[in-house]
Design a protein around this motif. Structure first.
Motif, mmCIF file in Angstrom:
data_model
loop_
_atom_site.group_PDB
_atom_site.id
_atom_site.type_symbol
_atom_site.label_atom_id
_atom_site.label_comp_id
_atom_site.label_asym_id
_atom_site.label_seq_id
_atom_site.Cartn_x
_atom_site.Cartn_y
_atom_site.Cartn_z
ATOM 1 N N ALA A 144 0.856 -1.187 0.000
ATOM 2 C CA ALA A 144 0.000 0.000 0.000
ATOM 3 C C ALA A 144 0.885 1.228 0.000
ATOM 4 C CB ALA A 144 -0.924 0.025 1.218
ATOM 5 N N ALA A 145 0.455 2.262 -0.702
ATOM 6 C CA ALA A 145 1.196 3.517 -0.682
ATOM 7 C C ALA A 145 1.152 4.124 0.713
ATOM 8 C CB ALA A 145 0.596 4.494 -1.694
ATOM 9 N N GLU A 146 2.314 4.556 1.207
ATOM 10 C CA GLU A 146 2.421 5.203 2.517
ATOM 11 C C GLU A 146 1.722 4.373 3.599
ATOM 12 O OE1 GLU A 146 1.759 9.447 2.516
ATOM 13 O OE2 GLU A 146 2.231 9.575 0.385
ATOM 14 N N SER A 147 2.035 3.091 3.599
ATOM 15 C CA SER A 147 1.411 2.192 4.580
ATOM 16 C C SER A 147 1.763 2.572 6.014
ATOM 17 C CB SER A 147 1.832 0.752 4.309
ATOM 18 O OG SER A 147 3.244 0.601 4.408
ATOM 19 N N ASP A 148 2.870 3.308 6.184
ATOM 20 C CA ASP A 148 3.245 3.721 7.533
ATOM 21 C C ASP A 148 2.242 4.702 8.128
ATOM 22 O OD1 ASP A 148 4.109 5.497 5.551
ATOM 23 O OD2 ASP A 148 5.679 6.334 6.809
ATOM 24 N N GLU A 164 3.363 12.433 16.872
ATOM 25 C CA GLU A 164 4.804 12.494 16.590
ATOM 26 C C GLU A 164 5.527 11.235 17.041
ATOM 27 O OE1 GLU A 164 3.019 14.812 17.989
ATOM 28 O OE2 GLU A 164 3.223 16.623 16.728
ATOM 29 N N ASP A 165 4.939 10.505 17.982
ATOM 30 C CA ASP A 165 5.545 9.256 18.436
ATOM 31 C C ASP A 165 5.464 8.158 17.381
ATOM 32 O OD1 ASP A 165 5.936 10.427 20.946
ATOM 33 O OD2 ASP A 165 4.026 9.670 21.718
ATOM 34 N N TRP A 166 4.481 8.293 16.494
ATOM 35 C CA TRP A 166 4.145 7.197 15.599
ATOM 36 C C TRP A 166 4.422 7.475 14.131
ATOM 37 C CZ3 TRP A 166 3.458 3.117 18.473
ATOM 38 C CH2 TRP A 166 2.838 3.218 19.732
ATOM 39 N N SER A 167 4.560 8.746 13.751
ATOM 40 C CA SER A 167 4.599 9.059 12.324
ATOM 41 C C SER A 167 5.460 10.267 12.012
ATOM 42 C CB SER A 167 3.165 9.323 11.820
ATOM 43 O OG SER A 167 3.162 9.738 10.474
ATOM 44 N N GLU A 168 6.012 10.254 10.792
ATOM 45 C CA GLU A 168 6.726 11.419 10.276
ATOM 46 C C GLU A 168 5.760 12.453 9.698
ATOM 47 O OE1 GLU A 168 9.789 11.969 10.642
ATOM 48 O OE2 GLU A 168 10.858 10.061 10.838
ATOM 49 N N THR A 250 12.655 1.156 9.339
ATOM 50 C CA THR A 250 12.991 2.557 9.605
ATOM 51 C C THR A 250 11.766 3.428 9.825
ATOM 52 O OG1 THR A 250 13.019 3.037 7.225
ATOM 53 C CG2 THR A 250 15.109 2.389 8.243
ATOM 54 N N SER A 251 10.570 2.906 9.607
ATOM 55 C CA SER A 251 9.359 3.705 9.810
ATOM 56 C C SER A 251 9.258 4.146 11.265
ATOM 57 C CB SER A 251 8.110 2.899 9.445
ATOM 58 O OG SER A 251 8.084 2.589 8.080
ATOM 59 N N LYS A 252 9.029 5.437 11.447
ATOM 60 C CA LYS A 252 8.887 5.948 12.796
ATOM 61 C C LYS A 252 7.679 5.300 13.459
ATOM 62 C CE LYS A 252 8.972 10.232 15.457
ATOM 63 N NZ LYS A 252 8.990 11.715 15.395
ATOM 64 N N GLY A 253 7.857 4.786 14.631
ATOM 65 C CA GLY A 253 6.773 4.147 15.347
ATOM 66 C C GLY A 253 6.832 2.636 15.335
ATOM 67 N N HIS A 254 7.566 2.053 14.380
ATOM 68 C CA HIS A 254 7.602 0.596 14.292
ATOM 69 C C HIS A 254 8.226 -0.018 15.549
ATOM 70 C CE1 HIS A 254 8.702 -3.213 11.742
ATOM 71 N NE2 HIS A 254 7.787 -3.455 12.648
#
Length: 293
Positions: A144-148, A164-168, A250-254
């Motif tokens: 999926a596009a931008e699945s993060d 901000e803890d979970w996403s850019e 590298t996804s923020k929140g992972h």
């Protein structure tokens, strides 16, 4: 009481079978931990991985990411050009890619719910089809596009904290979660999924649940697949007992979400790409653990 499309899902989640033995996941020897986990869920004193399957679920959302992204990626998988094709092939793993109506995107969760209850429950049931191949190890992943972004919305709704803890891209996450909160949807994990998830995350959740019922070990691939698993965790933590985290990306929140689930990743490859790549790579470590046993 009025029947809900989610009633069958809740019934499956209510009484999952236990492992044959209790895996020891605190030995310090990671190969021994993996082997113990496989033995517990397969019932085999000498575990082996002979029929691993990487199952990728493709979905699209209106106005999110490049138009046609999921269709292009599905075609790359079908042609063998995607990285995951080569990695799965190297591990002797089956590779399934499911088109979840990518040409009919779900609404942007910022504006309205992604799915109706009926569509969400039906998509979870469709996700269970990955078990038809009778894998002895399942690696569910997302295309999926931008699945993060979807993962971040689910993570924040399920575990709180700041966007901000979970996403850019915290502004979009905040707006989507705020909209769902106004509708009073966040007390029920399945409502969180249908409000903020996509068809692809609903299908992954269904696949993980079916694997739990059938006692098939699962490797969680990527942020989005982990977020789908988190929905089940919020229903009942024991629903993820058969899961290990394949990797942390590298996804923020992972990494934060894995910590919330109590899952320590098998490998840290700093992968920005999801789509089954980290999960397929981790199959190699699981096979090595079988040999070490």
């Amino acid at each position: 009481m009025t029947a809900s499309p989610f009633d069958d899902i809740r019934a499956l989640a209510a009484s999952p079978p236990m492992a044959d033995t209790t895996p020891d996941l605190a030995q310090g020897d990671r190969l021994a931990e993996i082997s113990s986990w496989l033995s517990a869920w397969t019932g085999k004193a000498r575990p082996a991985v002979n029929r691993p399957v990487v199952a990728l679920y493709a979905g699209a959302r209106q106005g999110v990411g490049p138009r046609g992204y999921a269709r292009d990626r599905l075609e790359a998988v079908a042609s063998g050009a995607a990285t995951v094709c080569r990695l799965a092939g190297a591990q002797g793993a089956g590779l399934e890619a499911f088109d979840l109506a990518v040409d009919r995107p779900t609404p942007d969760a910022v504006d309205r719910p992604s799915m109706s209850e009926k569509e969400c429950a039906a998509t979870m049931a469709f996700g269970m089809e990955a078990l038809a191949k009778q894998p002895d190890l399942l690696v569910p992943g997302v295309i999926a596009a931008e699945s993060d972004l979807i993962a971040a919305c689910l993570a924040m709704a399920l575990f709180g904290g700041e966007a901000e803890d979970w996403s850019e891209a915290p502004a979009m996450v905040t707006r989507a979660v705020a909209r769902a909160t106004e509708e009073g949807a966040l007390s029920d994990p399945l409502q969180v999924l249908r409000q903020l998830g996509g068809r692809e995350t609903a299908a992954v959740a269904g696949a993980i649940l079916a694997a739990r019922i059938q006692k098939i070990p699962v490797l969680l691939d990527g942020y989005a697949a982990t977020a789908a698993a988190a929905v089940l965790y919020r229903l009942e933590p024991a629903l993820l007992d058969h899961c290990l985290a394949a990797h942390v990306g590298t996804s923020k929140g992972h990494a934060r979400l894995l910590q919330a689930l109590g899952k320590r990743p098998l490998v840290a490859l700093n992968l920005a790409e999801e789509e089954g790549v980290g999960g397929a790579a981790a199959i190699a470590l699981v096979k090595l653990a079988c040999e070490a046993r």
